[in-house]
Each structure stands twice: as structure tokens, then as C-alpha cells.
Design a protein around this motif. Structure first.
Motif, short mmCIF file in Angstrom:
data_model
loop_
_atom_site.label_atom_id
_atom_site.label_comp_id
_atom_site.label_asym_id
_atom_site.label_seq_id
_atom_site.Cartn_x
_atom_site.Cartn_y
_atom_site.Cartn_z
N VAL A 1 -11.07 -0.49 -2.68
CA VAL A 1 -10.13 -1.16 -2.24
C VAL A 1 -10.27 -1.45 -0.59
O VAL A 1 -10.71 -0.33 -0.01
N ARG A 2 -10.56 -2.66 0.01
CA ARG A 2 -10.51 -2.81 1.46
C ARG A 2 -9.58 -2.21 2.03
O ARG A 2 -8.09 -2.24 1.82
N GLY A 3 -9.84 -1.23 3.14
CA GLY A 3 -8.61 -0.84 4.17
C GLY A 3 -8.64 0.76 3.73
O GLY A 3 -9.37 1.36 2.79
N LYS A 4 -7.62 1.37 4.41
CA LYS A 4 -7.20 2.63 4.27
C LYS A 4 -6.05 3.06 4.15
O LYS A 4 -4.98 1.89 4.45
N GLY A 5 -5.65 4.33 4.06
CA GLY A 5 -4.19 4.43 3.90
C GLY A 5 -3.39 4.18 2.69
O GLY A 5 -3.96 4.08 1.63
N LEU A 6 -2.11 4.30 2.65
CA LEU A 6 -1.28 4.02 1.58
C LEU A 6 -1.28 2.96 0.89
O LEU A 6 -1.48 2.88 -0.56
N PRO A 7 -1.56 1.68 1.63
CA PRO A 7 -1.79 0.40 0.85
C PRO A 7 -2.88 0.30 -0.01
O PRO A 7 -2.96 0.01 -1.16
N ALA A 8 -3.98 0.95 0.46
CA ALA A 8 -5.57 1.06 -0.50
C ALA A 8 -5.15 2.08 -1.63
O ALA A 8 -5.57 1.65 -2.67
N VAL A 9 -4.41 3.18 -1.40
CA VAL A 9 -4.12 4.20 -2.26
C VAL A 9 -3.30 3.29 -3.51
O VAL A 9 -3.65 3.49 -4.70
N GLY A 10 -2.40 2.55 -3.07
CA GLY A 10 -1.41 1.98 -3.89
C GLY A 10 -2.36 0.92 -4.72
O GLY A 10 -1.76 0.89 -6.18
N ALA A 11 -3.17 0.35 -4.15
CA ALA A 11 -3.89 -0.73 -4.77
C ALA A 11 -4.44 -0.38 -5.73
O ALA A 11 -4.97 -0.77 -6.98
N ALA A 12 -5.58 0.96 -5.35
CA ALA A 12 -6.44 1.52 -6.28
C ALA A 12 -5.65 2.18 -7.47
O ALA A 12 -6.09 2.01 -8.64
N SER A 13 -4.53 2.67 -7.31
CA SER A 13 -3.72 3.33 -8.41
C SER A 13 -3.18 2.02 -9.51
O SER A 13 -3.28 2.25 -10.57
N THR A 14 -3.23 0.99 -8.90
CA THR A 14 -2.59 0.07 -9.74
C THR A 14 -3.65 -0.57 -10.59
O THR A 14 -3.68 -0.89 -11.88
N VAL A 15 -4.85 -0.55 -10.09
CA VAL A 15 -6.07 -1.13 -10.71
C VAL A 15 -6.51 -0.20 -11.98
O VAL A 15 -6.75 -0.47 -12.95
N CYS B 1 -2.67 -8.63 -7.88
CA CYS B 1 -1.86 -9.87 -7.42
C CYS B 1 -0.54 -9.42 -7.47
O CYS B 1 0.34 -9.84 -6.47
N ARG B 2 -0.08 -8.93 -8.42
CA ARG B 2 1.42 -8.51 -8.49
C ARG B 2 1.62 -7.37 -7.53
O ARG B 2 2.98 -7.17 -6.85
N TYR B 3 0.91 -6.27 -7.36
CA TYR B 3 1.07 -5.28 -6.39
C TYR B 3 1.21 -5.88 -5.17
O TYR B 3 1.97 -5.65 -4.21
N PRO C 1 4.18 -6.50 0.31
CA PRO C 1 3.41 -7.13 1.49
C PRO C 1 3.12 -6.37 2.32
O PRO C 1 4.02 -5.60 2.76
N GLY C 2 2.37 -6.53 3.42
CA GLY C 2 1.94 -6.09 4.68
C GLY C 2 1.33 -7.04 5.44
O GLY C 2 0.92 -8.12 5.22
N GLN C 3 0.89 -6.33 6.60
CA GLN C 3 0.09 -7.30 7.72
C GLN C 3 -1.31 -7.66 7.20
O GLN C 3 -2.00 -8.45 7.40
#
Length: 375
Positions: A177-191, A217-219, A224-226
Motif C-alpha cells: 500500500v502506498r504510504g505509511k502509518g495507520l491509513p496504510a495499515v488499514g488498507a492492507a488489512s482490508t485487502v 474502494c469502500r475502505y 477519507p483523508g488528505q
């Protein structure tokens, strides 16, 4: 490879240097006291005694810090019998004040260390859910994994992998997942969560990737974020049918895997590009599945871009294909252990990105059994 077991408090891995650092407040106290007794009073080394408990606060518990401050105070009182005009009351007051402040600082430090310890426990538990240990063998397929965090304190990141023994064969997933931190972890967990369900239900790799695309896409819509316009994931799906013979690959913008076949190395570039996850609405949802021969003894290396983008001190990227050619035949675990060692050596021990890799080897045990005449 994720190290199993319970997380424990550990001393920093400095060996004897760390033991010497723990003794540094005592060494400093003895040195100042010795100089204070052996040098003329005009130099007044005794005024440095408050530095010892201040140093102890950075590495000692509260009680030893207070005891060291008390010892420094006794040293100062002893010096007053040798040098009556040393200004003992002022230095003694400084020792008491610094010792009390150091004791409080030590207490705050220990509380923060305890909080950090529990946070790391939670992060370890989260990593075991996100990147659970893979089975080392599924049917005739050997599987080994490697995960390296760019920061030693990190436990989880945006790199992910998974394997599943499905009715359609052994299915593998690796991505970033592009990026770091919790947004990347959340997207990886979703996939990963979606793959663990879809891998058993969908007869075709394209069906799996469509479901992964829908999930991420749903995640992104729900959180949403910057970084939302740039939140996407590259991934590879691989499928090794029961009985082997070939492997199917669907590459969604991910670094191409390497196939080791009869001592040769082949870079498995996709015949047509497929969009990364969460970008299908922008660049189209046409997915290409390639079929490659995967014979007994062949080995497949899947990896994230953290491997090939590892740099040395001159800025040169890690030459993964050339490195593979120099390894010769090696079991999956040994291959990843060598990769781990050489990546750290190449980068000087400092990684700029998380690293994940899967080494997969096909062994047709049924053919070997027939070859030796065993039923």
C-alpha cells in the motif's frame, strides 16, 4: 518470517557497551570524587557532583538514582572536612535539588517505557492478525516469508502477503500500500481480509482482484483523508494448481516476480499492464492473467519494491536479479535468510522502506514416489 513468541522487555543490543553505559553514573561519581580529593581546592571539581544523579535518571530506576545522589551528598560532606572553605552548603543544596529532579525524571521515563511496551504488545498482536505466519508447505508447494520493517520500533506497515489452500490450487497474494502509518495499515488489512474470503470462492483470479478492488474502494470512501487521491496498492496474485505444471500470475502494478528454472533466472514481466488497486476507475479495469511453466524444482520469488529500492551508500539500487543469479540452488528459507542478511549489509543496516518477500518452490512428491517405486 515473523519471529513468534511473546514480546518481552529487552536491553538494547549493544552488549558490553550497554553494560558500561549503565555503570557510567558510578564511574562519573568516582572520577569526580577522586579529582576533588586529589586536586587543589581552587579547581573545585566537587561542584560537578550533581551531574552524576542527573545522568543516572536517564537509565536507572528511581531508588538507585536517589541512593547515588545520597552518596554524592556524603562525598561532599566528607570533602568539607578536608577543605573547610569549599562552599559545601551551596553544592550540597544543588545535589539535593538535582537528585529530587532526577528521581522524578526517572519515574516519568519508566512510565513512558511501560506505555511504549504495552503499545508494542498491541502492535505485535495486530501484526500476527495482519501478517499471520504462513504454512511452510501446502500440498507440493513450499512457502517461506520475510518481513522487515524500515524502523526497528515498527511492527506493522503497508506491505502484506497471504497464502491459501483453495479448491483451485495454492493461491498467493503479495502487495504494498502506498504510504505509511495507520491509513496504510488499514488498507492492507482490508485487502488481506477480502483475499482470505475471495480466494476460496472465486474460480478465476480476475474475480478475486475485482473483489479486492471493491473492498479497498469502500475502505477509502469510509475513511477519507488528505492522501485519498494517492491511496492505492500494488499487488500480485499467483495461483499454482494442484498437480503443478504452471503458475498463473495477475500483476497489478507490482514489481515483477523472479522465476528460477534449471539454474536460469527469468523476470516475469506481465504481457499487458493491469491497474493497481483503487485506480481501476481512473485507468480502466482490464486485468491480464499470464500463465508460466512451473516445473518441479522451480522456485518463485515474490517481493515488494522495498527490496529493489534498497540503496547502498552511493545511492545504487540493490541488484536483485544479479544477486539471485549468484546464489545458486537454495531452499526457500535459506534464500530468504541470505536476502535478509545481504539487504542489511548492502544498506549499511538502514532500510528506507518496509520489505516483504515470499519464496515459493514446487516439488512434485508424487513423481518422486513413483520414481523410487513406492506406492
Amino acid at each position: 518470517m515473523i519471529t513468534p513468541g511473546r514480546l518481552r522487555r529487552r536491553r538494547p543490543p549493544y552488549g558490553g557497551r550497554w553494560e558500561a553505559a549503565l555503570l557510567s553514573p558510578v564511574i562519573l561519581t568516582v572520577l569526580i570524587a577522586g579529582l576533588a580529593f586529589s586536586t587543589p581546592r581552587e579547581i573545585a571539581f566537587s561542584r560537578l557532583l550533581p551531574a552524576a544523579p542527573a545522568l543516572a535518571a536517564a537509565m536507572w530506576p528511581v531508588l538507585p538514582t536517589i541512593l547515588l545522589g545520597t552518596f554524592c551528598l556524603l562525598v561532599m560532606i566528607g570533602l568539607s572536612f578536608v577543605y573547610t572553605d569549599l562552599g559545601t552548603p551551596y553544592t550540597a543544596a544543588a545535589i539535593v535539588a538535582v537528585t529530587l529532579a532526577a528521581a522524578y525524571a526517572s519515574h516519568v521515563r519508566l512510565q513512558r517505557e511501560e506505555t511504549l511496551f504495552h503499545v508494542r504488545l498491541v502492535a505485535d498482536a495486530a501484526q500476527k492478525v495482519l501478517l499471520r505466519p504462513l504454512p511452510r508447505r501446502i500440498a507440493d508447494v513450499e512457502i517461506e516469508s520475510l518481513y522487515l520493517a524500515a524502523q526497528e520500533q515498527a511492527r506493522i506497515g503497508g506491505d502484506f502477503y497471504e497464502a491459501a489452500d483453495t479448491p483451485y490450487g495454492v493461491r498467493l497474494l503479495i502487495g504494498d500500500v502506498r504510504g505509511k502509518g495507520l491509513p496504510a495499515v488499514g488498507a492492507a488489512s482490508t485487502v488481506i481480509s477480502c483475499f482470505r474470503e475471495a480466494a476460496y470462492d472465486e474460480p478465476d483470479l480476475r474475480g478475486i482482484i475485482h473483489r479486492l478492488e471493491t473492498s479497498i474502494c469502500r475502505y477509502s470512501a469510509a475513511f477519507p483523508g488528505q492522501d485519498l487521491p494517492e491511496r492505492f496498492a500494488t499487488a500480485i496474485l499467483a495461483e499454482i494448481p494442484h498437480g503443478g505444471g504452471h503458475v498463473r500470475l495477475l500483476n497489478c502494478g507490482h514489481p515483477p516476480p523472479l522465476l528460477m528454472h534449471h539454474g536460469g533466472i527469468r523476470v516475469l514481466e506481465p504481457t499487458a499492464p493491469s491497474p493497481p488497486l483503487n485506480l481501476a476507475t481512473l485507468i480502466g479495469n482490464r486485468y491480464c492473467v499470464d500463465t508460466v511453466t512451473f516445473a518441479p524444482g522451480d522456485q518463485l520469488l515474490l517481493y515488494t519494491d522495498g527490496v529493489t529500492e534498497t540503496r547502498d551508500r552511493t545511492g545504487e539500487f540493490f541488484p536483485l536479479p544479479d544477486w539471485i543469479r549468484g546464489q545458486g540452488p537454495a531452499p526457500p528459507r535459506e534464500l530468504l535468510d541470505r536476502l535478509h542478511r545481504d539487504l542489511l549489509h548492502y544498506s549499511g543496516g538502514r532500510l528506507d522502506d518496509d520489505i516483504a518477500a515470499l519464496a515459493v518452490r514446487y516439488q512434485n512428491t508424487r513423481s518422486q514416489v513413483k520414481q523410487f517405486g513406492v506406492d
